[in-house]
Scaffold this motif. Structure first.
Motif, PDB file in Angstrom:
ATOM      1  N   GLU A   1      -7.016  39.425  28.428  1.00  0.00           N
ATOM      2  CA  GLU A   1      -8.204  38.636  28.769  1.00  0.00           C
ATOM      3  C   GLU A   1      -8.457  37.575  27.704  1.00  0.00           C
ATOM      4  N   TYR A   2      -8.314  37.978  26.454  1.00  0.00           N
ATOM      5  CA  TYR A   2      -8.529  37.039  25.345  1.00  0.00           C
ATOM      6  C   TYR A   2      -7.504  35.904  25.405  1.00  0.00           C
TER       7      TYR A   2
ATOM      8  N   SER B   1      -5.779  34.782  27.914  1.00  0.00           N
ATOM      9  CA  SER B   1      -5.965  33.912  29.076  1.00  0.00           C
ATOM     10  C   SER B   1      -7.058  32.867  28.855  1.00  0.00           C
ATOM     11  N   ARG B   2      -8.060  33.208  28.049  1.00  0.00           N
ATOM     12  CA  ARG B   2      -9.153  32.268  27.781  1.00  0.00           C
ATOM     13  C   ARG B   2      -8.859  31.341  26.602  1.00  0.00           C
ATOM     14  N   MET B   3      -8.025  31.790  25.673  1.00  0.00           N
ATOM     15  CA  MET B   3      -7.842  31.017  24.444  1.00  0.00           C
ATOM     16  C   MET B   3      -6.496  30.299  24.331  1.00  0.00           C
TER      17      MET B   3
ATOM     18  N   GLN C   1     -20.396  35.336  28.007  1.00  0.00           N
ATOM     19  CA  GLN C   1     -19.300  35.696  27.112  1.00  0.00           C
ATOM     20  C   GLN C   1     -18.520  34.483  26.619  1.00  0.00           C
ATOM     21  N   THR C   2     -18.634  33.356  27.336  1.00  0.00           N
ATOM     22  CA  THR C   2     -17.960  32.141  26.889  1.00  0.00           C
ATOM     23  C   THR C   2     -18.431  31.734  25.505  1.00  0.00           C
TER      24      THR C   2
ATOM     25  N   TYR D   1     -16.364  33.075  22.697  1.00  0.00           N
ATOM     26  CA  TYR D   1     -15.173  32.283  22.413  1.00  0.00           C
ATOM     27  C   TYR D   1     -15.532  31.013  21.640  1.00  0.00           C
TER      28      TYR D   1
ATOM     29  N   LEU E   1     -13.522  24.981  26.814  1.00  0.00           N
ATOM     30  CA  LEU E   1     -14.167  26.186  27.341  1.00  0.00           C
ATOM     31  C   LEU E   1     -15.107  25.888  28.502  1.00  0.00           C
TER      32      LEU E   1
END
Length: 417
Positions: free
Chosen positions: A174-175, A177-179, A354-355, A358, A416
């Motif tokens: 999950e981390y 995929s977002r970063m 939660q964004t 990040y 983001l």
């Protein structure tokens, strides 16, 4: 608040000053003991902090051990020479390749690993290439910057990543995929800005024939080839562990110790010496400073930050992301990113977005570059350089960081949205 702030500021001053060789970990532990005696934190708070940072701390130890063993067999020196040779003597291309190498090392071996291992190797090669002082400084400043700005893609790429991922229960996949996109953008934008800012100090041509053949620096070619397979398997292990909710440190520390055992068995490294020379002061620094900072939380600092963050959220996602990132960046620059990430994580606990977690990571990873004491990686980087006879002054560094950091941070935060 006054007592907690005073203990924190005095601790931070001594961490930066390091009078009479007083090491950063020792200072942080003393600060934590003072905070405990003064009642700023309780023993229960110490247990809470330990619960927050244990995984990050053990993972860091594992990554550093793995990096030290790879360095011992010539892995990073091979990469550095290979990078230089690929440029075919084009100075500007070598500059870009050096930063791409820094991005790769920072992503896989953490920003602290890049600062500790890669910096002295690059400095040695630049001296062999007979580059002038301005050119060497340009490469070093750029390399120091990329070590933090590229420490985004994996949970283990930075201690701030691990602490935040654990705090908000963010999985490895999950981390990533977002970063991943912020990492790519950060690398590209960082290289572009640094080249634009430093290009006048980069020579058009560099005589790369002065360097050895890459294979000549390898102490064990078989182990070197195996190391690539091992790194790939270790990366797969992180993904597998994510499915079973295993801590990152299981693979980071386990992988480091296993590779150390293999290197010792093949007589390519000495286990006792590697463990003895590992930067243990960083461990005490992490735990001690977090305890000191928890006193600021008890004094109400996180409540103030939560109020500000809640106001930002009401103004829309773009404002909230940019605001969170720049608050984290500013705090990291003046009080170090290690305490900042925990304070901000706590402040974000009751904000259902939660964004912003990040955004906090990006701010804590890039923002510290505005000052020499903003991140542990920068402190280590400056320490390594000073031991090699390279002195970079406070204002010389800050002028560079304050100009370059804000625009890069702005662009990366927008990924983001």
């Amino acid at each position: 608040m006054i007592l907690a702030s005073s203990i924190f500021l005095i601790t931070l001053i001594f961490v930066i000053w390091q009078p009479k060789g007083l090491q950063i970990g020792t200072t942080a532990v003393i600060g934590a003991i003072v905070a405990l005696i003064a009642g700023v934190v309780s023993f229960e708070d110490v247990l809470v902090v330990s619960d927050i940072v244990w995984d990050a701390t053990l993972a860091f130890i594992g990554i550093i051990i793995l990096s030290m063993v790879l360095d011992e067999i010539g892995f990073f020196e091979w990469c550095a020479i290979k990078m230089a040779k690929l440029s075919c003597g084009n100075g500007h291309l070598m500059f870009v390749y050096a930063l791409l190498l820094g991005s790769f090392v920072s992503a896989l071996f953490a920003n602290d690993g890049a600062a500790l291992i890669l910096t002295p190797i690059l400095l040695a090669k630049m001296r062999i290439l007979k580059l002038n002082a301005k050119t060497i400084l340009a490469f070093l400043l750029a390399g120091g910057f990329i070590s933090d700005s590229a420490s985004l893609p994996f949970v283990f790429s930075n201690l701030t990543n691990i602490v935040t991922a654990n705090y908000f229960d963010i999985g490895f996949l999950e981390y990533l995929s977002r970063m991943f996109v912020p990492y790519v953008v950060s690398t590209v934008v960082t290289i572009s800005f640094l080249w634009a800012f430093l290009r006048k100090d980069i020579p058009r041509e560099i005589d790369v024939s002065l360097l050895k053949n890459p294979d000549e620096v390898l102490k064990n070619r078989t182990l070197f080839k195996f190391s690539w397979v091992f790194l790939a398997l270790l990366l797969v292990g992180y993904f597998v562990g994510d499915n079973y909710d295993l801590p990152v440190s299981v693979f980071a520390l386990g992988g480091g110790l296993i590779f150390l055992a293999i290197a010792s068995y093949t007589k390519s490294a000495r286990a006792w010496l590697t463990i003895k020379t590992a930067p243990w002061q960083v461990v005490w620094f992490s735990i001690g400073l977090y305890i000191v900072v928890y006193g600021l939380k008890n004094a109400g600092l996180t409540d103030y930050l939560t109020t500000i963050l809640q106001d930002l959220v009401q103004r829309g996602d773009v404002i909230a992301i940019l605001g969170t990132g720049f608050i984290s960046a500013f705090l990291s620059a003046i009080m170090n990113n290690m305490p900042t990430v925990m304070i901000m994580d706590i402040a974000l606990t009751d904000i259902p977005n939660q964004t912003l977690a990040y955004a906090n990571i990006i701010g804590c990873n890039l923002g510290p570059k505005m000052t020499p004491f903003g991140s542990l990686a920068t402190l280590l980087w400056l320490h390594v350089l000073s031991q090699k006879g390279v002195k970079i002054g406070f204002w010389q560094y800050s002028k560079f960081g304050l100009i370059v950091t804000p625009p890069i941070l702005f662009v990366v935060l927008l990924t983001l949205v």
